[in-house]
Write a protein that holds these residues in place. Structure first.
Motif, PDB file in Angstrom:
ATOM      1  N   CYS A  85      29.179  73.307  16.568  1.00  0.00           N
ATOM      2  CA  CYS A  85      28.317  73.078  15.400  1.00  0.00           C
ATOM      3  C   CYS A  85      29.099  72.242  14.391  1.00  0.00           C
ATOM      4  O   CYS A  85      30.314  72.385  14.249  1.00  0.00           O
ATOM      5  CB  CYS A  85      27.916  74.411  14.775  1.00  0.00           C
ATOM      6  SG  CYS A  85      26.888  75.416  15.864  1.00  0.00           S
TER       7      CYS A  85
ATOM      8  N   THR B 275      20.936  75.598  25.045  1.00  0.00           N
ATOM      9  CA  THR B 275      21.364  75.748  23.645  1.00  0.00           C
ATOM     10  C   THR B 275      22.886  75.757  23.560  1.00  0.00           C
ATOM     11  O   THR B 275      23.466  75.119  22.682  1.00  0.00           O
ATOM     12  CB  THR B 275      20.799  77.043  23.044  1.00  0.00           C
ATOM     13  OG1 THR B 275      19.380  77.014  23.153  1.00  0.00           O
ATOM     14  CG2 THR B 275      21.197  77.201  21.594  1.00  0.00           C
TER      15      THR B 275
ATOM     16  N   ARG C  10      21.800  78.210  15.215  1.00  0.00           N
ATOM     17  CA  ARG C  10      22.049  78.352  16.653  1.00  0.00           C
ATOM     18  C   ARG C  10      22.433  79.789  17.022  1.00  0.00           C
ATOM     19  O   ARG C  10      22.002  80.310  18.038  1.00  0.00           O
ATOM     20  CB  ARG C  10      23.145  77.392  17.101  1.00  0.00           C
ATOM     21  CG  ARG C  10      23.141  77.272  18.604  1.00  0.00           C
ATOM     22  CD  ARG C  10      24.058  76.250  19.165  1.00  0.00           C
ATOM     23  NE  ARG C  10      24.061  74.979  18.479  1.00  0.00           N
ATOM     24  CZ  ARG C  10      25.034  74.084  18.648  1.00  0.00           C
ATOM     25  NH1 ARG C  10      26.030  74.322  19.459  1.00  0.00           N
ATOM     26  NH2 ARG C  10      24.989  72.945  17.994  1.00  0.00           N
TER      27      ARG C  10
END
Length: 128
Positions: free
Chosen positions: A35, A29, A44
């Motif tokens: 982002c 992740t 997230r």
């Protein structure tokens, strides 16, 4: 009894390499990079916080502080990064500072979204 518990934990398929699996999920992740927008950041951030909690529950250890700090830095949007870089020198960045900055930014974003929705549709549509 302790030996049996360890053997069971180490070789039980449902718990086999649990620590490594949780670490891999977090690392994958985090490897997604910055982002692009606040919606992505919120999703997230929420996922990582849940993953950190699962890691703690499953392994009995906190996820390493330096890695957590790096994950927060890596997922911040470009604007957040620039803003924070102007406010505080990078040497003083802590995990708590980064987490707080992300949480505050998301609170403001969600507050603005709710305010815009009220203006557009009225208060009755806020929670639908």
């Amino acid at each position: 009894m302790e030996i049996w518990r360890r053997i069971h934990k180490d070789f039980n398929p449902s718990t086999f390499k649990t620590k490594e699996m949780h670490r891999m999920a977090i690392d994958q992740t985090a490897a997604l990079g910055r982002c692009n927008n606040l919606k992505e950041l919120g999703e997230r951030f929420e996922y990582l916080e849940q993953a950190y909690d699962k890691y703690l529950i499953e392994t009995g250890e906190e996820y390493p502080e330096e890695k957590r700090k790096q994950n927060y830095q890596d997922m911040m949007t470009e604007g957040m990064w620039d803003n924070l870089a102007h406010m505080v020198s990078m040497e003083k960045w802590t995990t708590t500072l980064l987490k707080t900055k992300i949480e505050d930014t998301l609170k403001i974003h969600y507050h603005r979204q709710a305010h815009d929705k009220i203006k557009r549709y009225g208060a009755g549509k806020l929670f639908t």
